[in-house]
Design a protein around this motif. Structure first.
Motif, PDB file in Angstrom:
ATOM      1  N   UNK A  87       0.976   5.534  -6.825  1.00  0.00           N
ATOM      2  CA  UNK A  87       1.627   3.913  -6.670  1.00  0.00           C
ATOM      3  C   UNK A  87       2.481   3.675  -7.145  1.00  0.00           C
ATOM      4  N   UNK A  88       2.270   3.434  -8.951  1.00  0.00           N
ATOM      5  CA  UNK A  88       3.808   3.294  -9.586  1.00  0.00           C
ATOM      6  C   UNK A  88       5.148   4.483  -9.921  1.00  0.00           C
ATOM      7  N   UNK A  89       3.772   5.655  -9.656  1.00  0.00           N
ATOM      8  CA  UNK A  89       4.762   6.606 -10.413  1.00  0.00           C
ATOM      9  C   UNK A  89       5.594   7.589  -8.530  1.00  0.00           C
ATOM     10  N   UNK A  90       5.247   6.537  -7.654  1.00  0.00           N
ATOM     11  CA  UNK A  90       6.228   7.014  -6.265  1.00  0.00           C
ATOM     12  C   UNK A  90       7.405   6.280  -6.115  1.00  0.00           C
ATOM     13  N   UNK A  91       7.235   5.063  -7.105  1.00  0.00           N
ATOM     14  CA  UNK A  91       7.948   3.673  -6.813  1.00  0.00           C
ATOM     15  C   UNK A  91       9.401   4.429  -6.800  1.00  0.00           C
ATOM     16  N   UNK A  92       9.593   6.392  -8.303  1.00  0.00           N
ATOM     17  CA  UNK A  92      10.826   6.082  -8.593  1.00  0.00           C
ATOM     18  C   UNK A  92      12.149   6.876  -7.567  1.00  0.00           C
ATOM     19  N   UNK A  93      10.638   7.977  -6.621  1.00  0.00           N
ATOM     20  CA  UNK A  93      10.778   8.305  -5.453  1.00  0.00           C
ATOM     21  C   UNK A  93      11.561   7.880  -4.706  1.00  0.00           C
ATOM     22  N   UNK A  94      10.990   6.735  -4.321  1.00  0.00           N
ATOM     23  CA  UNK A  94      11.490   5.652  -3.485  1.00  0.00           C
ATOM     24  C   UNK A  94      13.119   5.171  -3.761  1.00  0.00           C
ATOM     25  N   UNK A  95      12.745   4.733  -5.105  1.00  0.00           N
ATOM     26  CA  UNK A  95      14.770   4.699  -5.464  1.00  0.00           C
ATOM     27  C   UNK A  95      15.525   5.675  -5.892  1.00  0.00           C
ATOM     28  N   UNK A  96      15.178   6.670  -5.471  1.00  0.00           N
ATOM     29  CA  UNK A  96      16.002   8.571  -6.583  1.00  0.00           C
ATOM     30  C   UNK A  96      16.167   8.251  -5.249  1.00  0.00           C
ATOM     31  N   UNK A  97      15.794   8.382  -3.661  1.00  0.00           N
ATOM     32  CA  UNK A  97      15.777   8.462  -2.688  1.00  0.00           C
ATOM     33  C   UNK A  97      16.970   7.880  -1.699  1.00  0.00           C
ATOM     34  N   UNK A  98      17.108   6.494  -2.435  1.00  0.00           N
ATOM     35  CA  UNK A  98      17.588   5.472  -2.130  1.00  0.00           C
ATOM     36  C   UNK A  98      19.042   5.337  -3.064  1.00  0.00           C
ATOM     37  N   UNK A  99      20.390   4.751  -1.752  1.00  0.00           N
ATOM     38  CA  UNK A  99      21.581   4.516  -2.744  1.00  0.00           C
ATOM     39  C   UNK A  99      21.734   3.054  -3.389  1.00  0.00           C
ATOM     40  N   UNK A 100      20.292   2.032  -3.126  1.00  0.00           N
ATOM     41  CA  UNK A 100      19.955   0.539  -3.680  1.00  0.00           C
ATOM     42  C   UNK A 100      18.695   0.165  -3.163  1.00  0.00           C
ATOM     43  N   UNK A 101      17.973  -0.829  -3.825  1.00  0.00           N
ATOM     44  CA  UNK A 101      17.155  -1.726  -3.550  1.00  0.00           C
ATOM     45  C   UNK A 101      17.798  -2.640  -3.245  1.00  0.00           C
ATOM     46  N   UNK A 102      16.425  -2.801  -2.033  1.00  0.00           N
ATOM     47  CA  UNK A 102      15.983  -4.456  -2.314  1.00  0.00           C
ATOM     48  C   UNK A 102      14.765  -4.751  -2.231  1.00  0.00           C
ATOM     49  N   UNK A 103      14.640  -6.014  -2.749  1.00  0.00           N
ATOM     50  CA  UNK A 103      13.262  -6.714  -3.125  1.00  0.00           C
ATOM     51  C   UNK A 103      13.606  -7.791  -2.580  1.00  0.00           C
ATOM     52  N   UNK A 104      11.771  -8.556  -1.641  1.00  0.00           N
ATOM     53  CA  UNK A 104      12.492  -9.191  -1.019  1.00  0.00           C
ATOM     54  C   UNK A 104      10.070 -10.000  -1.527  1.00  0.00           C
ATOM     55  N   UNK A 105      10.191 -10.821  -1.774  1.00  0.00           N
ATOM     56  CA  UNK A 105       9.005 -11.361  -2.354  1.00  0.00           C
ATOM     57  C   UNK A 105       8.538 -10.790  -3.552  1.00  0.00           C
ATOM     58  N   UNK A 106       8.289 -11.364  -4.786  1.00  0.00           N
ATOM     59  CA  UNK A 106       7.346 -10.521  -5.695  1.00  0.00           C
ATOM     60  C   UNK A 106       7.002 -10.868  -6.623  1.00  0.00           C
ATOM     61  N   UNK A 107       5.696 -10.889  -7.018  1.00  0.00           N
ATOM     62  CA  UNK A 107       5.570 -11.915  -7.931  1.00  0.00           C
ATOM     63  C   UNK A 107       5.467 -11.502  -9.671  1.00  0.00           C
ATOM     64  N   UNK A 108       5.312 -11.984 -10.581  1.00  0.00           N
ATOM     65  CA  UNK A 108       5.308 -11.801 -11.785  1.00  0.00           C
ATOM     66  C   UNK A 108       4.850 -10.363 -12.338  1.00  0.00           C
ATOM     67  N   UNK A 109       3.972 -10.167 -11.341  1.00  0.00           N
ATOM     68  CA  UNK A 109       3.305  -8.545 -11.296  1.00  0.00           C
ATOM     69  C   UNK A 109       3.964  -7.607 -10.543  1.00  0.00           C
ATOM     70  N   UNK A 110       4.757  -7.534  -9.638  1.00  0.00           N
ATOM     71  CA  UNK A 110       4.059  -7.041  -8.358  1.00  0.00           C
ATOM     72  C   UNK A 110       4.754  -5.825  -9.056  1.00  0.00           C
ATOM     73  N   UNK A 111       4.506  -4.408  -8.160  1.00  0.00           N
ATOM     74  CA  UNK A 111       4.720  -3.028  -7.857  1.00  0.00           C
ATOM     75  C   UNK A 111       6.539  -3.181  -7.895  1.00  0.00           C
ATOM     76  N   UNK A 112       7.116  -3.691  -6.832  1.00  0.00           N
ATOM     77  CA  UNK A 112       8.090  -3.851  -6.390  1.00  0.00           C
ATOM     78  C   UNK A 112       8.974  -4.027  -7.516  1.00  0.00           C
ATOM     79  N   UNK A 113       8.903  -4.346  -8.967  1.00  0.00           N
ATOM     80  CA  UNK A 113       9.227  -4.458 -10.524  1.00  0.00           C
ATOM     81  C   UNK A 113       9.611  -3.525 -10.638  1.00  0.00           C
TER      82      UNK A 113
END
Length: 287
Positions: A144-170
């Motif tokens: 899951x941490x590895x796939x996150x670079x593909x989420x951002x790679x396919x996107x022009x920008x990222x929107x973060x909605x609610x994230x804890x201090x150790x969230x995978x969203x970070x």
């Protein structure tokens, strides 16, 4: 491109002309990707939306509303189909009749989490399922941490909605910054556990946004005027009476001097179109 006729799964090697060009030049690019459904249109703007799996009702509403309004304006929504913010982001885009794409941490032939089977099928119909892991691969934690670079790679920008201090969203936000992408954040209330990650991103230079129109403006897409013009006169008359303070349906109907049934019909349509939201039984506020 290699295609499995039985499953509809296609495999694109990095040197394939149909391999997404935006993924070729990110740090640690995937050597191949597997796809069910479609790939995002490279000529359309795309926003990656990520956030807490155990989101609050507020986080759910923001994910659903932002994705709805962005998709309504032709923006593709990219996310990871996880529980919480991811799932609601996909759902909002689908409700708007838009396109949405899920990047999985398992094979594209596996619906993970299983609770999202209906959502998985809807994404297949109105977007696509994408993974760098071969079909049959399980949903291992390190994927899951590895796939996150593909989420951002396919996107022009990222929107973060609610994230804890150790969230995978970070992790996704860090990947976006490494790829030269903007990171948008919906600010949270100081002291809330799921606001810590978001607010810290803002102190580190992420862009706070209060409405979907903030993102649309950044993308150069006309938004606010057309949004208001899309309301009928009766819808706008009701919308004007709703503010950030909750108002009951009964009180709203009395202010409109119309029938309860008509007011209820108009309000439900405004809710459906993400102009207002219900915060209690028949109590409404603007988004």
């Amino acid at each position: 491109m290699i295609e499995n006729d039985k499953t509809g799964i296609r495999c694109f090697e990095k040197n394939d002309p149909l391999f997404p060009g935006v993924l070729r030049h990110i740090p640690n690019p995937p050597t191949r990707i597997y796809v069910r459904g479609n790939l995002p249109d490279p000529d359309k703007p795309a926003i990656g939306m990520v956030g807490a799996r155990k989101c609050t009702p507020y986080g759910r509403d923001m994910a659903r509303m932002f994705s709805y309004r962005l998709a309504e304006r032709g923006v593709d929504i990219i996310s990871g189909m996880a529980l919480g913010v991811d799932g609601w982001s996909h759902q909002g885009a689908l409700e708007a009749g838009g396109r949405t794409y899920a990047v999985l941490g398992c094979g594209v032939d596996i619906c993970y989490p299983p609770a999202h089977k209906k959502l998985y099928n809807s994404i297949l119909e109105y977007g696509g399922i994408i993974s760098e892991y071969k079909p049959g691969s399980g949903a291992w934690a390190h994927n899951f941490p590895e796939r996150n670079r593909i989420v951002s790679g396919l996107s022009d920008a990222i929107l973060v909605i609610e994230a804890g201090i150790k969230s995978g969203s970070l992790i996704t936000a860090d990947a976006a910054l490494a790829q030269g992408k903007d990171v948008f954040v919906i600010p949270g209330r100081i002291g809330d556990e799921l606001s810590v990650g978001c607010n810290r991103l803002i102190t580190q230079g992420a862009i706070p946004v209060l409405t979907p129109e903030d993102i649309l403006e950044h993308l150069g897409i006309a938004s606010a005027p057309s949004q208001m013009k899309s309301m009928s006169d009766e819808e706008y008359a009701v919308y004007e009476k709703i503010s950030s303070e909750p108002i009951t349906l009964n009180f709203l109907a009395s202010k409109m001097q119309g029938s309860f049934a008509d007011t209820h019909r108009i309000v439900r349509n405004l809710v459906k179109r993400r102009f207002v939201r219900e915060v209690g039984r028949e109590r409404y506020v603007r988004y």
